[in-house]
Write an enzyme that holds these catalytic residues in place. Structure first.
Site, PDB file in Angstrom:
ATOM      1  N   LYS A  45       1.110  -1.215  -0.187  1.00 48.62           N
ATOM      2  CA  LYS A  45      -0.010   0.176   0.438  1.00 48.62           C
ATOM      3  C   LYS A  45       1.506   1.232  -0.003  1.00 48.62           C
ATOM      4  O   LYS A  45       0.420   2.826   0.448  1.00 48.62           O
ATOM      5  CB  LYS A  45      -0.761   0.174   1.108  1.00 48.62           C
ATOM      6  CG  LYS A  45      -2.443  -1.255   1.060  1.00 48.62           C
ATOM      7  CD  LYS A  45      -2.228  -1.837   2.400  1.00 48.62           C
ATOM      8  CE  LYS A  45      -3.759  -0.249   3.128  1.00 48.62           C
ATOM      9  NZ  LYS A  45      -4.367  -1.214   4.041  1.00 48.62           N
ATOM     10  N   LYS A  47       2.152   2.496   2.267  1.00 46.81           N
ATOM     11  CA  LYS A  47       2.146   3.519   3.355  1.00 46.81           C
ATOM     12  C   LYS A  47       2.831   3.294   4.292  1.00 46.81           C
ATOM     13  O   LYS A  47       3.101   2.269   4.929  1.00 46.81           O
ATOM     14  CB  LYS A  47       0.518   3.270   3.850  1.00 46.81           C
ATOM     15  CG  LYS A  47      -0.587   3.282   3.319  1.00 46.81           C
ATOM     16  CD  LYS A  47      -2.296   3.115   4.042  1.00 46.81           C
ATOM     17  CE  LYS A  47      -2.466   3.866   3.644  1.00 46.81           C
ATOM     18  NZ  LYS A  47      -4.289   3.541   4.448  1.00 46.81           N
TER      19      LYS A  47
HETATM   20  N1  C2G Z   1     -12.490   5.327   6.316  1.00 38.73           N
HETATM   21  C1  C2G Z   1     -13.431   6.343   6.538  1.00 38.73           C
HETATM   22  N2  C2G Z   1     -13.431   7.985   6.143  1.00 38.73           N
HETATM   23  C2  C2G Z   1     -12.001   9.025   5.980  1.00 38.73           C
HETATM   24  C3  C2G Z   1     -11.376   8.108   6.707  1.00 38.73           C
HETATM   25  C4  C2G Z   1     -11.062   6.234   6.179  1.00 38.73           C
HETATM   26  O1  C2G Z   1     -14.888   6.054   6.423  1.00 38.73           O
HETATM   27  N3  C2G Z   1     -11.946   9.558   6.251  1.00 38.73           N
HETATM   28  C5  C2G Z   1     -13.032   4.214   6.486  1.00 38.73           C
HETATM   29  C6  C2G Z   1     -11.789   3.742   4.762  1.00 38.73           C
HETATM   30  O2  C2G Z   1     -12.988   4.068   3.941  1.00 38.73           O
HETATM   31  C7  C2G Z   1     -11.529   2.450   5.188  1.00 38.73           C
HETATM   32  C8  C2G Z   1     -11.116   2.424   6.897  1.00 38.73           C
HETATM   33  O3  C2G Z   1     -12.012   3.859   7.809  1.00 38.73           O
HETATM   34  O4  C2G Z   1     -12.834   1.559   5.477  1.00 38.73           O
HETATM   35  C9  C2G Z   1      -9.253   2.640   7.011  1.00 38.73           C
HETATM   36  O5  C2G Z   1      -9.172   3.610   6.683  1.00 38.73           O
HETATM   37  P1  C2G Z   1      -7.081   3.386   6.384  1.00 38.73           P
HETATM   38  O6  C2G Z   1      -6.703   2.895   7.519  1.00 38.73           O
HETATM   39  O7  C2G Z   1      -7.298   4.100   5.117  1.00 38.73           O
HETATM   40  O8  C2G Z   1      -7.840   1.457   5.126  1.00 38.73           O
HETATM   41  P2  C2G Z   1      -6.994   1.240   3.509  1.00 38.73           P
HETATM   42  O9  C2G Z   1      -5.936   2.002   3.131  1.00 38.73           O
HETATM   43  O10 C2G Z   1      -8.552   1.683   2.762  1.00 38.73           O
HETATM   44  O11 C2G Z   1      -7.282  -0.060   3.906  1.00 38.73           O
HETATM   45  O12 C2G Z   1      -7.866  -4.669   2.362  1.00 38.73           O
HETATM   46  C10 C2G Z   1      -8.462  -3.210   2.333  1.00 38.73           C
HETATM   47  C11 C2G Z   1      -7.649  -2.595   2.632  1.00 38.73           C
HETATM   48  O13 C2G Z   1      -6.191  -3.252   3.452  1.00 38.73           O
HETATM   49  C12 C2G Z   1      -8.843  -1.073   3.028  1.00 38.73           C
END
Ligand code: C2G
Length: 135
Positions: A45, A47
């Site tokens: 990712k 990250k």
């Molecule tokens: N999220 C949200 N609102 C935000 C930020 C994040 O609703 N302002 C939600 C994202 O859509 C996700 C969850 O919080 O459902 C976690 O976000 P992230 O940590 O950014 O995860 P992500 O990188 O999207 O990882 O296999 C799938 C991945 O692991 C998803």
């Protein structure tokens, strides 16, 4: 017992994450969060997390909506997770809309919830660097 699963990095835990977890739990009775490991974040990712997996896991486990936290080590584990944990519903933010529809083939409902628009881990980091304060 309706079992829900969701996936994510959840670094610098913020109210957007909490909004997602709260709504995910409202869809059922038991919520599993599959938390991206440090290696998965780095290699898949692009990250670099501020908090380690263990710290991110401890934070998630303290949230009342979360019942279990397990590691996410690869993109492909979703299919097996759904069977191994007897999942009824897969939930994730709508930034992923359409990407996981295939999980319906495993007999699992797929739900995309709206993201909380004005907050993100990246935004937090940028604001801190520039001395901005979130209103
Ligand atoms: N999220 C949200 N609102 C935000 C930020 C994040 O609703 N302002 C939600 C994202 O859509 C996700 C969850 O919080 O459902 C976690 O976000 P992230 O940590 O950014 O995860 P992500 O990188 O999207 O990882 O296999 C799938 C991945 O692991 C998803």
């Amino acid at each position: 017992m309706k079992r829900i699963i969701t996936y994510g990095t959840f670094d610098l835990l913020h109210y957007g994450h909490i909004n997602l977890l709260k709504r995910a739990k409202e869809l059922g009775d038991y919520l599993i969060v599959v938390l991206s490991t440090d290696e998965f974040n780095l290699n898949e990712k692009n990250k670099k997390c501020y908090f380690s997996y263990e710290k991110r896991k401890a934070l998630l486990e303290s949230i009342r909506y979360v019942d279990l936290v397990i590691p996410e080590t690869c993109w492909e584990q979703k299919r097996t997770d759904i069977h191994e944990y007897h999942i009824d519903t897969f939930v994730i933010g709508d930034d992923w809309k359409g990407k996981f529809d295939y999980l319906a083939e495993e007999g699992c409902e797929v739900v995309y919830l709206s993201r909380t628009p004005e907050i993100s881990t990246t935004q937090i980091k940028q604001d801190i660097m520039s001395g901005q304060k979130k209103q």
